[in-house]
Write a protein that holds these residues in place. Sequence first.
Motif, PDB file in Angstrom:
ATOM      1  N   UNK A 150       1.028  -1.186   0.008  1.00  0.00           N
ATOM      2  CA  UNK A 150      -0.102   0.003  -0.072  1.00  0.00           C
ATOM      3  C   UNK A 150       0.917   1.186   0.004  1.00  0.00           C
ATOM      4  N   UNK A 151       1.900   1.192   0.532  1.00  0.00           N
ATOM      5  CA  UNK A 151       2.934   2.296   0.610  1.00  0.00           C
ATOM      6  C   UNK A 151       4.366   1.915   0.444  1.00  0.00           C
ATOM      7  N   UNK A 152       4.799   1.962  -0.926  1.00  0.00           N
ATOM      8  CA  UNK A 152       6.108   1.305  -1.161  1.00  0.00           C
ATOM      9  C   UNK A 152       7.090   2.429  -0.826  1.00  0.00           C
ATOM     10  N   UNK A 153       6.794   3.685  -0.846  1.00  0.00           N
ATOM     11  CA  UNK A 153       7.738   4.850  -0.657  1.00  0.00           C
ATOM     12  C   UNK A 153       8.616   4.267   0.993  1.00  0.00           C
ATOM     13  N   UNK A 154       7.524   3.925   1.754  1.00  0.00           N
ATOM     14  CA  UNK A 154       8.019   3.760   3.224  1.00  0.00           C
ATOM     15  C   UNK A 154       8.431   5.098   4.142  1.00  0.00           C
ATOM     16  N   UNK A 155       9.461   5.174   4.830  1.00  0.00           N
ATOM     17  CA  UNK A 155       9.630   6.248   5.557  1.00  0.00           C
ATOM     18  C   UNK A 155       9.667   5.795   7.121  1.00  0.00           C
ATOM     19  N   UNK A 156      10.267   6.624   7.831  1.00  0.00           N
ATOM     20  CA  UNK A 156      10.575   6.091   9.340  1.00  0.00           C
ATOM     21  C   UNK A 156       9.394   6.075   9.970  1.00  0.00           C
ATOM     22  N   UNK A 157       8.627   7.342   9.875  1.00  0.00           N
ATOM     23  CA  UNK A 157       7.173   7.134  10.647  1.00  0.00           C
ATOM     24  C   UNK A 157       6.539   6.040  10.469  1.00  0.00           C
ATOM     25  N   UNK A 158       6.446   5.473   9.047  1.00  0.00           N
ATOM     26  CA  UNK A 158       5.433   4.451   8.927  1.00  0.00           C
ATOM     27  C   UNK A 158       6.387   3.069   9.316  1.00  0.00           C
ATOM     28  N   UNK A 159       7.602   3.040   9.491  1.00  0.00           N
ATOM     29  CA  UNK A 159       8.155   1.848  10.045  1.00  0.00           C
ATOM     30  C   UNK A 159       7.839   1.875  11.498  1.00  0.00           C
ATOM     31  N   UNK A 160       8.041   3.038  11.973  1.00  0.00           N
ATOM     32  CA  UNK A 160       7.689   3.180  13.603  1.00  0.00           C
ATOM     33  C   UNK A 160       6.046   2.707  13.791  1.00  0.00           C
ATOM     34  N   UNK A 161       5.279   3.387  12.905  1.00  0.00           N
ATOM     35  CA  UNK A 161       3.961   2.959  13.223  1.00  0.00           C
ATOM     36  C   UNK A 161       3.803   1.424  12.903  1.00  0.00           C
ATOM     37  N   UNK A 162       4.319   0.732  12.178  1.00  0.00           N
ATOM     38  CA  UNK A 162       4.285  -0.663  11.945  1.00  0.00           C
ATOM     39  C   UNK A 162       4.708  -1.351  13.354  1.00  0.00           C
ATOM     40  N   UNK A 163       5.918  -1.175  13.914  1.00  0.00           N
ATOM     41  CA  UNK A 163       6.261  -1.699  14.995  1.00  0.00           C
ATOM     42  C   UNK A 163       5.439  -1.342  16.188  1.00  0.00           C
ATOM     43  N   UNK A 164       4.993  -0.325  16.263  1.00  0.00           N
ATOM     44  CA  UNK A 164       4.115  -0.009  17.579  1.00  0.00           C
ATOM     45  C   UNK A 164       2.753  -0.743  17.411  1.00  0.00           C
ATOM     46  N   UNK A 165       2.152  -0.651  16.070  1.00  0.00           N
ATOM     47  CA  UNK A 165       1.036  -1.309  15.979  1.00  0.00           C
ATOM     48  C   UNK A 165       1.062  -2.857  16.339  1.00  0.00           C
ATOM     49  N   UNK A 166       2.280  -3.588  16.016  1.00  0.00           N
ATOM     50  CA  UNK A 166       2.508  -4.981  16.213  1.00  0.00           C
ATOM     51  C   UNK A 166       2.924  -5.285  17.490  1.00  0.00           C
ATOM     52  N   UNK A 167       3.351  -4.243  18.364  1.00  0.00           N
ATOM     53  CA  UNK A 167       3.302  -4.509  19.687  1.00  0.00           C
ATOM     54  C   UNK A 167       2.068  -4.430  20.480  1.00  0.00           C
ATOM     55  N   UNK A 168       1.251  -3.189  20.254  1.00  0.00           N
ATOM     56  CA  UNK A 168       0.281  -3.376  20.820  1.00  0.00           C
ATOM     57  C   UNK A 168      -0.967  -4.474  20.195  1.00  0.00           C
ATOM     58  N   UNK A 169      -0.786  -4.709  19.102  1.00  0.00           N
ATOM     59  CA  UNK A 169      -1.751  -5.927  18.469  1.00  0.00           C
ATOM     60  C   UNK A 169      -1.432  -7.342  19.453  1.00  0.00           C
ATOM     61  N   UNK A 170       0.099  -7.454  19.697  1.00  0.00           N
ATOM     62  CA  UNK A 170       0.450  -8.497  20.752  1.00  0.00           C
ATOM     63  C   UNK A 170      -0.426  -8.532  22.024  1.00  0.00           C
ATOM     64  N   UNK A 171      -0.270  -7.242  22.456  1.00  0.00           N
ATOM     65  CA  UNK A 171      -0.930  -7.144  23.667  1.00  0.00           C
ATOM     66  C   UNK A 171      -2.201  -7.281  23.863  1.00  0.00           C
ATOM     67  N   UNK A 172      -2.953  -6.812  22.912  1.00  0.00           N
ATOM     68  CA  UNK A 172      -4.422  -7.208  22.641  1.00  0.00           C
ATOM     69  C   UNK A 172      -4.783  -8.519  22.430  1.00  0.00           C
ATOM     70  N   UNK A 173      -3.972  -9.217  21.745  1.00  0.00           N
ATOM     71  CA  UNK A 173      -4.136 -10.618  21.449  1.00  0.00           C
ATOM     72  C   UNK A 173      -3.976 -11.381  22.826  1.00  0.00           C
ATOM     73  N   UNK A 174      -3.072 -10.953  23.495  1.00  0.00           N
ATOM     74  CA  UNK A 174      -2.678 -11.647  24.667  1.00  0.00           C
ATOM     75  C   UNK A 174      -3.970 -11.709  25.654  1.00  0.00           C
ATOM     76  N   UNK A 175      -4.401 -10.448  25.858  1.00  0.00           N
ATOM     77  CA  UNK A 175      -5.667 -10.253  26.687  1.00  0.00           C
ATOM     78  C   UNK A 175      -6.891 -10.894  26.191  1.00  0.00           C
ATOM     79  N   UNK A 176      -7.050 -10.870  24.918  1.00  0.00           N
ATOM     80  CA  UNK A 176      -8.195 -11.416  24.575  1.00  0.00           C
ATOM     81  C   UNK A 176      -8.263 -12.942  24.425  1.00  0.00           C
TER      82      UNK A 176
END
Length: 235
Positions: free
Chosen positions: A136-162
């Motif tokens: 969806x966003x081939x150009x990338x960028x530092x904010x996009x990579x950081x958002x991807x990592x933060x989203x993955x960590x939050x998703x893991x925490x949410x999956x654990x609680x669910x």
Amino acid sequence: MTAPLTPPPPPHDHSAQGSWQPPAGASGAPAPGSQHAEYAEHTGLGWYGQDDGPGMKTELREAGLVALAVALGGVLLGVLWWWLAPHVPLVGDVTDGNWVVYLKDTEGEQAVGVDGTFTLLGLGFGLVSALVVFLLRRRGGVPLVVGLAVGGLLGSLLAWRVGVWLGPAQDVVAHAREMGRGVTFSAPLKLGAKGALLAWPLSALVVHLGLTALFGPRDPEPEFGHGAYPPKPAG
């Protein structure tokens, strides 16, 4: 008889000739139709290497949306973890009038399988989320990579609680009383190795960086002269 004195030659005027002038245009941009303008248009860079891409506000907004969308995927991960993780069998007994809960199979590896299932699912979700974000966003960028990592960590925490919420009751003594003496029941879902929470963000980072390095956009070589700067005018 002495020769007449001749006045010295006037100083060389550098204001009109011999000095390098920037291309025409009030903003310092190359003149339309010139070779430099074609290079700037082809590479997406303005004059002096200015990037005409989205601003920082746009990148931060996109990174926030990516983090939110990836984090919501933790609900699906939690459901799959609850569904696929092995069950740890417990059994209740009464000793001196008190209920005691034991592992039915003391040599079983079901608890390790619970952590392993979460880790494998996290790695898979990281791969898929990184692939989708890259497409969806081939150009990338530092904010996009950081958002991807933060989203993955939050998703893991949410999956654990669910997963814990969907799994068996947390009060094993009350559950043993309800099931009866000597009856086998499943232990609540428990993530023993908390490092499994990092499987999703780390996998997403590695896969996204690899895809960007292999298939990301490349800056084209300059098409004028032998370098990246315009040729020096003669004079």
